[in-house]
Design a protein around this motif. Structure first.
Motif, PDB file in Angstrom:
ATOM      1  N   SER A 129       0.830  -1.208   0.000  1.00  0.00           N
ATOM      2  CA  SER A 129       0.000   0.000   0.000  1.00  0.00           C
ATOM      3  C   SER A 129       0.864   1.258   0.000  1.00  0.00           C
ATOM      4  CB  SER A 129      -0.917   0.005   1.224  1.00  0.00           C
ATOM      5  OG  SER A 129      -1.816  -1.075   1.192  1.00  0.00           O
ATOM      6  N   LEU A 130       1.978   1.207   0.747  1.00  0.00           N
ATOM      7  CA  LEU A 130       2.884   2.360   0.768  1.00  0.00           C
ATOM      8  C   LEU A 130       3.435   2.635  -0.624  1.00  0.00           C
ATOM      9  CD1 LEU A 130       4.612   4.517   2.185  1.00  0.00           C
ATOM     10  CD2 LEU A 130       6.308   2.734   2.636  1.00  0.00           C
ATOM     11  N   ILE A 131       3.812   1.575  -1.343  1.00  0.00           N
ATOM     12  CA  ILE A 131       4.337   1.760  -2.698  1.00  0.00           C
ATOM     13  C   ILE A 131       3.301   2.450  -3.575  1.00  0.00           C
ATOM     14  CG2 ILE A 131       5.069   0.533  -4.790  1.00  0.00           C
ATOM     15  CD1 ILE A 131       6.333  -1.564  -2.951  1.00  0.00           C
ATOM     16  N   ASN A 132       2.034   2.009  -3.473  1.00  0.00           N
ATOM     17  CA  ASN A 132       0.968   2.629  -4.260  1.00  0.00           C
ATOM     18  C   ASN A 132       0.761   4.088  -3.858  1.00  0.00           C
ATOM     19  OD1 ASN A 132       0.491   0.248  -5.627  1.00  0.00           O
ATOM     20  ND2 ASN A 132      -1.118  -0.429  -4.246  1.00  0.00           N
ATOM     21  N   GLU A 133       0.818   4.360  -2.550  1.00  0.00           N
ATOM     22  CA  GLU A 133       0.631   5.726  -2.071  1.00  0.00           C
ATOM     23  C   GLU A 133       1.745   6.641  -2.570  1.00  0.00           C
ATOM     24  OE1 GLU A 133      -1.440   4.255   2.147  1.00  0.00           O
ATOM     25  OE2 GLU A 133       0.632   4.973   2.082  1.00  0.00           O
ATOM     26  N   LEU A 134       2.987   6.149  -2.530  1.00  0.00           N
ATOM     27  CA  LEU A 134       4.111   6.958  -3.006  1.00  0.00           C
ATOM     28  C   LEU A 134       4.031   7.184  -4.510  1.00  0.00           C
ATOM     29  CD1 LEU A 134       7.040   5.414  -0.917  1.00  0.00           C
ATOM     30  CD2 LEU A 134       5.878   7.594  -0.534  1.00  0.00           C
ATOM     31  N   ALA A 135       3.604   6.153  -5.239  1.00  0.00           N
ATOM     32  CA  ALA A 135       3.468   6.293  -6.697  1.00  0.00           C
ATOM     33  C   ALA A 135       2.414   7.339  -7.035  1.00  0.00           C
ATOM     34  CB  ALA A 135       3.111   4.948  -7.318  1.00  0.00           C
ATOM     35  N   ALA A 136       1.345   7.382  -6.238  1.00  0.00           N
ATOM     36  CA  ALA A 136       0.251   8.315  -6.516  1.00  0.00           C
ATOM     37  C   ALA A 136       0.680   9.768  -6.351  1.00  0.00           C
ATOM     38  CB  ALA A 136      -0.933   8.003  -5.607  1.00  0.00           C
ATOM     39  N   ILE A 137       1.512  10.050  -5.333  1.00  0.00           N
ATOM     40  CA  ILE A 137       1.897  11.444  -5.092  1.00  0.00           C
ATOM     41  C   ILE A 137       3.123  11.865  -5.892  1.00  0.00           C
ATOM     42  CG2 ILE A 137       0.935  11.359  -2.770  1.00  0.00           C
ATOM     43  CD1 ILE A 137       3.860  11.349  -1.730  1.00  0.00           C
ATOM     44  N   SER A 138       3.869  10.881  -6.437  1.00  0.00           N
ATOM     45  CA  SER A 138       5.138  11.231  -7.098  1.00  0.00           C
ATOM     46  C   SER A 138       5.004  11.438  -8.601  1.00  0.00           C
ATOM     47  CB  SER A 138       6.176  10.135  -6.839  1.00  0.00           C
ATOM     48  OG  SER A 138       5.759   8.897  -7.400  1.00  0.00           O
ATOM     49  N   ALA A 139       3.788  11.342  -9.139  1.00  0.00           N
ATOM     50  CA  ALA A 139       3.607  11.500 -10.583  1.00  0.00           C
ATOM     51  C   ALA A 139       4.216  12.803 -11.123  1.00  0.00           C
ATOM     52  CB  ALA A 139       2.118  11.406 -10.933  1.00  0.00           C
ATOM     53  N   PRO A 140       4.064  13.943 -10.420  1.00  0.00           N
ATOM     54  CA  PRO A 140       4.669  15.181 -10.944  1.00  0.00           C
ATOM     55  C   PRO A 140       6.188  15.112 -11.075  1.00  0.00           C
ATOM     56  CG  PRO A 140       3.018  15.693  -9.271  1.00  0.00           C
ATOM     57  CD  PRO A 140       3.257  14.214  -9.211  1.00  0.00           C
ATOM     58  N   LEU A 141       6.839  14.244 -10.294  1.00  0.00           N
ATOM     59  CA  LEU A 141       8.301  14.161 -10.363  1.00  0.00           C
ATOM     60  C   LEU A 141       8.779  13.607 -11.697  1.00  0.00           C
ATOM     61  CD1 LEU A 141       9.141  12.809  -6.791  1.00  0.00           C
ATOM     62  CD2 LEU A 141       9.172  15.169  -7.609  1.00  0.00           C
ATOM     63  N   ALA A 142       7.956  12.745 -12.322  1.00  0.00           N
ATOM     64  CA  ALA A 142       8.345  12.189 -13.616  1.00  0.00           C
ATOM     65  C   ALA A 142       8.457  13.290 -14.660  1.00  0.00           C
ATOM     66  CB  ALA A 142       7.332  11.131 -14.053  1.00  0.00           C
ATOM     67  N   GLU A 143       7.532  14.238 -14.616  1.00  0.00           N
ATOM     68  CA  GLU A 143       7.586  15.364 -15.570  1.00  0.00           C
ATOM     69  C   GLU A 143       8.815  16.225 -15.314  1.00  0.00           C
ATOM     70  OE1 GLU A 143       5.024  19.375 -16.766  1.00  0.00           O
ATOM     71  OE2 GLU A 143       4.168  17.872 -15.413  1.00  0.00           O
ATOM     72  N   ILE A 144       9.112  16.461 -14.033  1.00  0.00           N
ATOM     73  CA  ILE A 144      10.285  17.273 -13.694  1.00  0.00           C
ATOM     74  C   ILE A 144      11.566  16.571 -14.135  1.00  0.00           C
ATOM     75  CG2 ILE A 144      11.631  18.212 -11.775  1.00  0.00           C
ATOM     76  CD1 ILE A 144       8.977  18.635 -10.291  1.00  0.00           C
ATOM     77  N   ALA A 145      11.619  15.247 -13.929  1.00  0.00           N
ATOM     78  CA  ALA A 145      12.835  14.497 -14.245  1.00  0.00           C
ATOM     79  C   ALA A 145      13.130  14.473 -15.734  1.00  0.00           C
ATOM     80  CB  ALA A 145      12.714  13.060 -13.720  1.00  0.00           C
ATOM     81  N   THR A 146      12.101  14.514 -16.557  1.00  0.00           N
ATOM     82  CA  THR A 146      12.311  14.430 -18.006  1.00  0.00           C
ATOM     83  C   THR A 146      12.351  15.797 -18.675  1.00  0.00           C
ATOM     84  OG1 THR A 146       9.913  14.154 -18.320  1.00  0.00           O
ATOM     85  CG2 THR A 146      11.238  12.152 -18.160  1.00  0.00           C
ATOM     86  N   ARG A 147      12.180  16.852 -17.901  1.00  0.00           N
ATOM     87  CA  ARG A 147      12.216  18.197 -18.481  1.00  0.00           C
ATOM     88  C   ARG A 147      13.656  18.565 -18.839  1.00  0.00           C
ATOM     89  NH1 ARG A 147       9.451  21.314 -14.636  1.00  0.00           N
ATOM     90  NH2 ARG A 147       7.549  20.764 -15.744  1.00  0.00           N
ATOM     91  N   THR A 148      13.849  19.190 -19.967  1.00  0.00           N
ATOM     92  CA  THR A 148      15.187  19.606 -20.387  1.00  0.00           C
ATOM     93  C   THR A 148      15.317  21.114 -20.364  1.00  0.00           C
ATOM     94  OG1 THR A 148      14.570  19.716 -22.724  1.00  0.00           O
ATOM     95  CG2 THR A 148      15.370  17.594 -21.912  1.00  0.00           C
ATOM     96  N   VAL A 149      16.535  21.556 -20.165  1.00  0.00           N
ATOM     97  CA  VAL A 149      16.799  22.993 -20.180  1.00  0.00           C
ATOM     98  C   VAL A 149      16.407  23.599 -21.515  1.00  0.00           C
ATOM     99  CG1 VAL A 149      18.619  24.738 -20.095  1.00  0.00           C
ATOM    100  CG2 VAL A 149      18.640  22.842 -18.470  1.00  0.00           C
ATOM    101  N   SER A 150      16.639  22.841 -22.593  1.00  0.00           N
ATOM    102  CA  SER A 150      16.395  23.388 -23.922  1.00  0.00           C
ATOM    103  C   SER A 150      14.937  23.691 -24.163  1.00  0.00           C
ATOM    104  CB  SER A 150      16.889  22.407 -24.998  1.00  0.00           C
ATOM    105  OG  SER A 150      16.206  21.175 -24.897  1.00  0.00           O
ATOM    106  N   SER A 151      14.034  23.053 -23.414  1.00  0.00           N
ATOM    107  CA  SER A 151      12.616  23.304 -23.613  1.00  0.00           C
ATOM    108  C   SER A 151      12.235  24.694 -23.117  1.00  0.00           C
ATOM    109  CB  SER A 151      11.786  22.251 -22.878  1.00  0.00           C
ATOM    110  OG  SER A 151      11.996  22.355 -21.474  1.00  0.00           O
ATOM    111  N   HIS A 152      13.149  25.353 -22.377  1.00  0.00           N
ATOM    112  CA  HIS A 152      12.841  26.671 -21.841  1.00  0.00           C
ATOM    113  C   HIS A 152      13.801  27.749 -22.314  1.00  0.00           C
ATOM    114  CE1 HIS A 152       9.718  25.093 -19.248  1.00  0.00           C
ATOM    115  NE2 HIS A 152      10.548  24.131 -18.914  1.00  0.00           N
ATOM    116  N   VAL A 153      15.032  27.371 -22.612  1.00  0.00           N
ATOM    117  CA  VAL A 153      16.004  28.384 -23.024  1.00  0.00           C
ATOM    118  C   VAL A 153      16.693  28.006 -24.330  1.00  0.00           C
ATOM    119  CG1 VAL A 153      16.432  29.214 -20.693  1.00  0.00           C
ATOM    120  CG2 VAL A 153      17.756  27.302 -21.564  1.00  0.00           C
ATOM    121  N   ASP A 154      16.048  27.137 -25.110  1.00  0.00           N
ATOM    122  CA  ASP A 154      16.555  26.796 -26.443  1.00  0.00           C
ATOM    123  C   ASP A 154      18.009  26.368 -26.416  1.00  0.00           C
ATOM    124  OD1 ASP A 154      14.078  27.370 -27.500  1.00  0.00           O
ATOM    125  OD2 ASP A 154      14.617  29.461 -27.883  1.00  0.00           O
ATOM    126  N   GLY A 155      18.332  25.452 -25.520  1.00  0.00           N
ATOM    127  CA  GLY A 155      19.688  24.916 -25.462  1.00  0.00           C
ATOM    128  C   GLY A 155      20.691  25.883 -24.885  1.00  0.00           C
TER     129      GLY A 155
END
Length: 325
Positions: A129-155
């Motif tokens: 249950s803890l694993i499921n609870e952590l997975a539920a709240i950590s979804a935004p971290l996946a977007e942060i982890a895959t974000r690149t600098v170039s998507s905001h300042v063109d490399g």
């Protein structure tokens, strides 16, 4: 009482580790960027936007870390409570071990073993249950982890030109950079690392995606039970424990396997590269079924599909097994 002592030790071993202390990058002071850009006639919007995104991401990380710490602490307290409750319930049963009559001692031993299995199952379900609870709240971290600098300042090149314009130095190079061209490299997405012990290289190419007719049928049956609640000792669609699910699925496929997880090391042992649908993933207190494409189906709380792994809260891994009729 040895079985109770061993089970309490296993429950204690399921205690989740505390989160490490966060160490986030300090956001630079960019208060002078806008007035300097105005003087130089440049557009600072991309730089300001990137800083805004960074600040928002850090707030998100801190919030999720705080929530995760709370969930981990609650799980740890629940496991302590389960261990204390197990000990409390075991004491009256242990009195039967002192009775000189052999039948009474055997009855007490059986009752203590059943009690130990019940509480180990409840502890495993709580960590699931803890694993499921952590997975539920950590979804935004996946977007942060895959974000690149170039998507905001063109490399980094437009931002570098703005800095050069604002500084009035045509050859300006940011501190820490050796050449202007080095700033053009964008930050690569963070590589994912499975702390739970996922099997590398088995996500889609491990073995064959198809198995025997019995294995295919067993997997289809197990997958049809996704969402079924966890019930200790459960062997029906009203509720399953881990070995109850795999036994039920294989029985539907016409293959009888033992009831307990640690006894389901039956048939042929296979390697990770040989995995096919229906193969069992066995620990000394848990069992799951390989569902293909690097996934397993298992009776957590509820029955669910998760990435293939070889570790399970400190339990001894007994390998991959292919039941045969």
């Amino acid at each position: 009482m040895n079985v109770i002592v061993d089970t309490i030790a296993k429950v204690a071993g399921l205690q989740p580790p505390s989160l490490p202390q966060l160490s986030l990058v300090n956001i630079p002071d960019i208060s002078a960027v806008s007035p300097l850009a105005s003087i130089a006639g440049t557009d600072p919007s991309k730089m300001l936007s990137a800083a805004g995104v960074l600040e928002k991401d850090q707030d998100t990380i801190r919030r999720i870390a705080g929530e995760a710490s709370g969930l981990i602490g609650a799980c740890a307290q629940d496991l302590i409570g389960l261990a204390m409750e197990l000990a409390s319930r075991a004491v009256p049963l242990a009195v039967g071990l002192l009775v000189p009559h052999p039948a009474a001692r055997l009855s007490a031993e059986a009752a203590l073993k059943a009690l130990a299995m019940e509480y180990l199952g409840r502890a495993v379900a709580r960590t699931g249950s803890l694993i499921n609870e952590l997975a539920a709240i950590s979804a935004p971290l996946a977007e942060i982890a895959t974000r690149t600098v170039s998507s905001h300042v063109d490399g980094g090149q437009p931002a570098l030109k703005e800095l050069q314009a604002v500084s009035g130095q045509a050859g300006f190079t940011p501190a820490g950079s050796t050449t202007a061209s080095s700033s053009a490299a964008s930050v690569a997405p963070m590589a994912e690392e499975d702390a739970a012990g996922s099997v590398a290289g088995t996500s889609s190419t491990s073995g064959s995606s198809t198995g025997s007719a019995a294995g295919e049928k067993a997997v289809d049956t197990a997958l049809s039970m996704v969402g079924t609640p966890y019930v200790w000792g459960g062997t029906t669609p009203q509720g399953f424990d881990c070995s109850g699910l795999t036994q039920y699925a294989y029985r539907a496929a016409g293959v009888d396997i033992p009831r307990l997880a640690e006894e389901q090391t039956v048939g042929t042992q296979v390697s990770a590269d040989e995995l096919v649908k229906g193969d069992l993933v066995v620990w000394d207190g848990h069992v799951a079924m390989y569902a293909g494409d690097g996934q397993i189906v298992e009776a957590g709380d509820p029955v669910q599909v998760n990435p293939l792994r070889t570790s399970n809260m400190g339990m001894e891994f007994k390998g991959f097994w292919r039941p045969t009729s």
